[in-house]
Write an enzyme that holds these catalytic residues in place. Structure first.
Site, PDB file in Angstrom:
ATOM      1  N   SER D 255      20.613  -5.703  14.939  1.00  0.00           N
ATOM      2  CA  SER D 255      19.317  -5.163  14.560  1.00  0.00           C
ATOM      3  C   SER D 255      19.076  -5.503  13.107  1.00  0.00           C
ATOM      4  O   SER D 255      20.008  -5.615  12.316  1.00  0.00           O
ATOM      5  CB  SER D 255      19.333  -3.641  14.732  1.00  0.00           C
ATOM      6  N   ARG D 294     -11.997 -30.511  47.573  1.00  0.00           N
ATOM      7  CA  ARG D 294     -11.348 -30.341  46.252  1.00  0.00           C
ATOM      8  C   ARG D 294     -12.008 -29.150  45.574  1.00  0.00           C
ATOM      9  O   ARG D 294     -13.246 -29.028  45.594  1.00  0.00           O
ATOM     10  CB  ARG D 294     -11.486 -31.580  45.363  1.00  0.00           C
TER      11      ARG D 294
END
Lengths: 414, 414, 414, 414
Positions: D255, D294
């Site tokens: 940390s 498409r």
């Protein structure tokens, strides 16, 4: 009210499945000698949904967080007093809930697969019938090149087949692991296999209390099927537009204020159901990480989500079958739409013949700008050396279908 | 069955709202002289849900794709024959459905906001009461530094307040645009304002048939509230772990097989509901692009999704209120957990005092490795020049709470 | 490659924002006398993105799980050795990441709002210009009744306005709480306010390390805007269909193989971006329940999700502005499409005049069946008592626009 | 920066795949005599990613809406002038993009499956090693009954196996259908099969331009794997809590401010990646309904979504392998936690022996209330007729593991 529109699966289905699980447990334990035979029979006798009130079970669920606790309590009150202790013997609430979920799924999937199969068969018939029905193919919603309606139907067919394959590979499994998945009371790792066999469910390798791969896979497979149904409904909706008019539903939905409208109501309702699926699938996947030996919420989030997934996919599949059964095809409008651009859609065909796409594109742009037909422009353009006859041949859509017919055959053979 | 666990909102709520919309329409049109006054009164008289069967309405909806068509048909059969033509006058199905959706939402939000307010008030009380209750703060699920339980509650409070603010800004609106949003029959752009006023709903600038910002914003705001509820339930679940034991629910959920367990059932059920929300919000947002003047499916996908969103958030909010009302706090366990690492959690405090984080980290690692307490290691280490008294002062968690108390005050003042 | 298609927001934007946060922290602490003034200046001087390599920062992030740890390490190596300890003083990694996220969001939102405003302005212009441009309104993708193109644009305008309002209400906030949100080192609850002011961000009531309402609300507001953009793109795509041809994009996208095509590429790309938003919003909401004082994963899941949300919404908004700027409107095709049904779309208008919807619907069906125009059928039908002149008047679309013009005015006034 | 944390897959991977597709097309067409042999060779020679700038390709994509158009243009500029016309012969942009997507997926899946396999193998080893390592099982985050750590690992193993099975069943396919899926230019339905074979991809029955079942199924399978990874990371995170301490990662993440912390960074990053998956899966499923031949946007929405899915699942799988490789197990803490309730967790075992769960539950509650151990309460209670020896035997966790060992064997045999 909405059930009728989108599909049905309710408390009663769950109640029946929960009781089937308790019954099967008693039967299997009786057979294995783990509980007295007549207790097993008495318990099995009492596992009838009529004697259980879902609202009461619901109320009783709040304290325990799941419906099995009040269900077991009620079941114990129904059996002979000396049998009460053998009810739910060696099981944990999740064993019964998970098994019930698998039963609910299996039962819901049967009509789904049957309807999907029937829809696919109908697509096959349409593909074959319309293998020569010329229409315009559209890409990015613009007219592109000629195709046949049969090939579109073949595409639906293959997609349905693949979605069904995916769904068939999902095997809902029974669950029996006891309080923490060690079979602490039952002790015998073979009992869960017998329990699964009794219910016609798959037998898991080991208890899956917090291994939710089956739930995730089922959700995914339903999501894929829903996507296919959505594709069919979308194509129909687009082709049914007033300006397109190539297909219509058996009987259009009437409008409350516009008597002339023929709404593609089936497609609309299919789309409405399908749209709700991806979010539900994401919920099922998001709940997969479940804590330790039983989840603190993610498990409980599955129940309604699974119900909705099955219900909506089921409704949409049945409606797709119905949609395709009654679909009215209008080859004349298809042909008329194909001719709408005055041959511009044949530009690629000309390009292939001329061998200079840029040149043809230029002439096509002139045709658009001048309002003259492409055919005329081509004949007049000195750079084009093809004879009028060759131009006409090149501009015949029938002659530019590529392997459409072979592709339909491939789809049908599958 | 699941309703009781996760929240209720059903066909009946919709039916009432649909009829309220039809009634308000008649009233407003009567008042404006667009339909005869006594027709308006007769229609209003008949708009009572008792006379409508949701299952029948449902069946009748299939052909039209929405329940308004059969509802209007039924309503016309109930009024005086000469009034039938004034039922639903000038409106389209979507006007009634959207208005009903807004009514359903408004009515569902009232208890949601009341429960959220009560939960926030309870958080405020807890924040104040526990402003000196020492506990360990945890980051990435590891013990970090001291804090107070009151500050955790202040965090819940602020989050609830912000979520409520967001929800209050959403104003469900009436809908009245006629068939295509032009008010083709009613013609007067002021009528929709009167209609909205009659129902106590917001009046939109123009019809919003395919402008679904309100639906999306409502979904988003419910999603934010659900996220806050999920945070509270998660913290409680974690603190209630057997190994942590810092809080417990009023009465733990019993287990069917493990009599000693005190399950955090409320938190579990809140989590279960909350988990289902993000997927539903995504559905509401995904359905926002709606075609032309009425959508072909995306609109229809809203109804059940909205119902589920309201139902689940409502259930979870009520349960959160209940959870907080009965929450049992155990300051002794909080203190014991704070002391669990033998002072290692005070390393940052020491670092600040020593001014050399690396050195303290090294000594802390030695403490872990040797099993000696950090205090002892610090006293023994020649590189540390602080007196034992200073070390003890630095290691007092009460002295290392930063601005916790001020922050609680800021939250309470809000 | 895809950035150019869908929007850009990358590591560099984050790096700049992270360093801006560290710089502001130093400046504010220097000003408050919490760190030496010249240290503050030296740190501020070194907070320049050029000196930081995102790939290295990335590699260094793996051990700590976030980029702030290696960034701070690098920054400490750049400042004067005696200033190193004042870098990141009193802050935790999350303070810097959250503040950077808010900066990234604020900076990304500025062009989003500007583009949305410009798009809305363009809609207003179109609404006004086309307040008399007749077109057919479509419901469920079927021709319904006449409307004007201006009203459609007014609908887009109002939706954009509402989405912008929602977005403006979101106020990204600075974050400064120290390791666990108590300001353990800085101690003064006023420092975070100064820090926020320095960066031009909102100041939160208290640290919001695990209160993610702002993130959820931002995501929701972006989702609503995306939904509106999707609606506009969808309408354009549908109107641009070859068979409809009512609008076209400034210059259509060419096709690689079909030279005649005018693809609505902008709309397609907007749709593609918009479709990705709801899933991302659901992720942001699903990550809101964050453990204790810092989440073990749900926080970390925000970074890329937020980036994608901002990037995709930003790209889609800019493209929508471009789309509307160049939109070519074809009133002739609009009129031609309106006339396509030979007057059937005026059936409601006739019904209103005749006062018997059922009768007109019957005649409309006869018209469809016989191929005779509705006008002819009406004139011939003995049950219709209207004069030919009245029929013609009733069938004039211009006369059946309801309050369209007033509604446009209402939208423009907003 | 974030790539390093969560996984990598970028423009370069796509570029290589796109060019592989163009190369394979040339090779196959050359072999079939559809283009000249030396043109095929020349094209193949030029399909090298080094000669293509992704940013430029990106810019060039905007007009056409996809990167294939500028890529083909660039490729044509690289080959011998007389070969230019044979580049991309007979193909459409989507053929190349879809094929590239399948290549990208296949290549990304190889390490995913290898890492998942290695992770599963490690689970198997852990399951076997820890088949006698007693620990407490936890349900709803409460201590429940004894189990062994090996069974938990066996659960992870089976879940990984099942997720891999699901993923292996997905077969990314080549795509070659020409402009509208009819093979209009190539004409021969066998060419796509040869194309697929050349690339080592599955050959579809017919072109799948708007049949997206494979994309949906791939997304679903990745979602299931991610869910499993999330489960493992969640269990590790929970067991690694300071208060639980049963496992730790190889080296905890440091940390920035709390030197004593050992953050489960790998688990945190896995969770962060996993959380982003369900939303992405929902996007892939939601885009399945694609228009006609498409799609106008839904296709384009797949590219980045697929990339993110592969990237995040890939990163999370590799990290899970690493997590398990270095996982440190602490059997002493497991045993200590098992004993934490002073035997209360053995209440079910006692109940089974006593045969009266209610009675034991009552005594357990007395034990909790009085602070006396359950053992003592049981010995003292006159209603309990078991001998002290029997009570001790019943309270031995080792004797209450049910079929845990057999279940581990079942998992290992699989």
């Amino acid at each position: 009210m909405f059930d009728e529109l989108f599909g049905k699966l309710d408390d009663h289905d769950w109640l029946v499945a929960l009781l089937d699980a308790e019954r099967a447990l008693a039967v299997v334990l009786g057979r294995a000698g783990l509980i007295p035979d007549d207790a097993a029979r008495d318990i099995a006798r009492c596992c009838s949904a009529d004697a259980f009130d879902p609202v009461r079970i619901g109320h009783g669920s709040v304290a325990s967080g799941n419906p099995v606790v009040p269900l077991v309590k009620r079941l114990r009150s129904l059996v002979r007093p000396d049998c009460a202790r053998y009810v739910h013997f060696g099981a944990t609430s999740q064993d019964i809930m998970d098994t019930a979920a698998s039963l609910v799924a299996t039962r819901a999937l049967t009509p789904v697969l049957a309807d999907a199969k029937a829809a696919a068969d109908r697509c096959a018939t349409l593909a074959d019938e319309h293998r020569d029905t010329l229409m315009i193919a559209r890409t990015l919603m613009q007219q592109a090149l000629p195709t046949v309606f049969g090939l579109k139907c073949a595409g639906w067919l293959v997609a349905l087949d693949e979605a069904m394959d995916g769904l068939r590979r999902v095997e809902p499994a029974a669950q029996l692991g006891g309080a923490v998945g060690t079979l602490s009371v039952l002790q015998d790792a073979g009992i869960p296999d017998a329990f699964a066999a009794e219910l016609g469910l798959a037998a898991p390798v080991i208890p899956w209390h917090t291994n939710r791969t089956r739930m995730g896979a089922l959700a995914g497979a339903l999501g894929v099927l829903a996507g296919v149904l959505g594709k069919i409904a979308l194509d129909v909706t687009l082709m049914a537009q007033t300006e397109v008019g190539e297909v219509a539903e058996a009987t259009g939905g009437g409008s409350s204020t516009m008597p002339h409208k023929q709404n593609p109501t089936r497609s609309v309702l299919i789309t409405a159901a399908v749209r709700q699926i991806p979010g539900l699938v994401s919920t099922m996947l998001a709940t997969m990480p479940q804590e330790h030996e039983r989840a603190a919420g993610n498990w409980h989030a599955e129940w309604e989500t699974l119900s909705s997934l099955l219900r909506l996919t089921g409704g949409a599949t049945a409606r797709t079958r119905d949609l395709l059964d009654g679909l009215r095809v209008n080859p004349d409008r298809m042909r008329a739409n194909l001719d709408l651009t005055g041959g511009l859609v044949m530009a690629e065909a000309i390009s292939t013949r001329v061998g200079d796409g840029e040149l043809v594109a230029e002439i096509a742009r002139e045709s658009v700008a001048s309002g003259k037909s492409l055919r005329e422009c081509l004949i007049e353009d000195p750079r084009i050396t093809l004879s009028t006859q060759d131009i006409d041949a090149a501009m015949d859509p029938k002659a530019y279908l590529g392997a459409a017919s072979d592709l339909i055959d491939r789809a049908l053979r599958r």
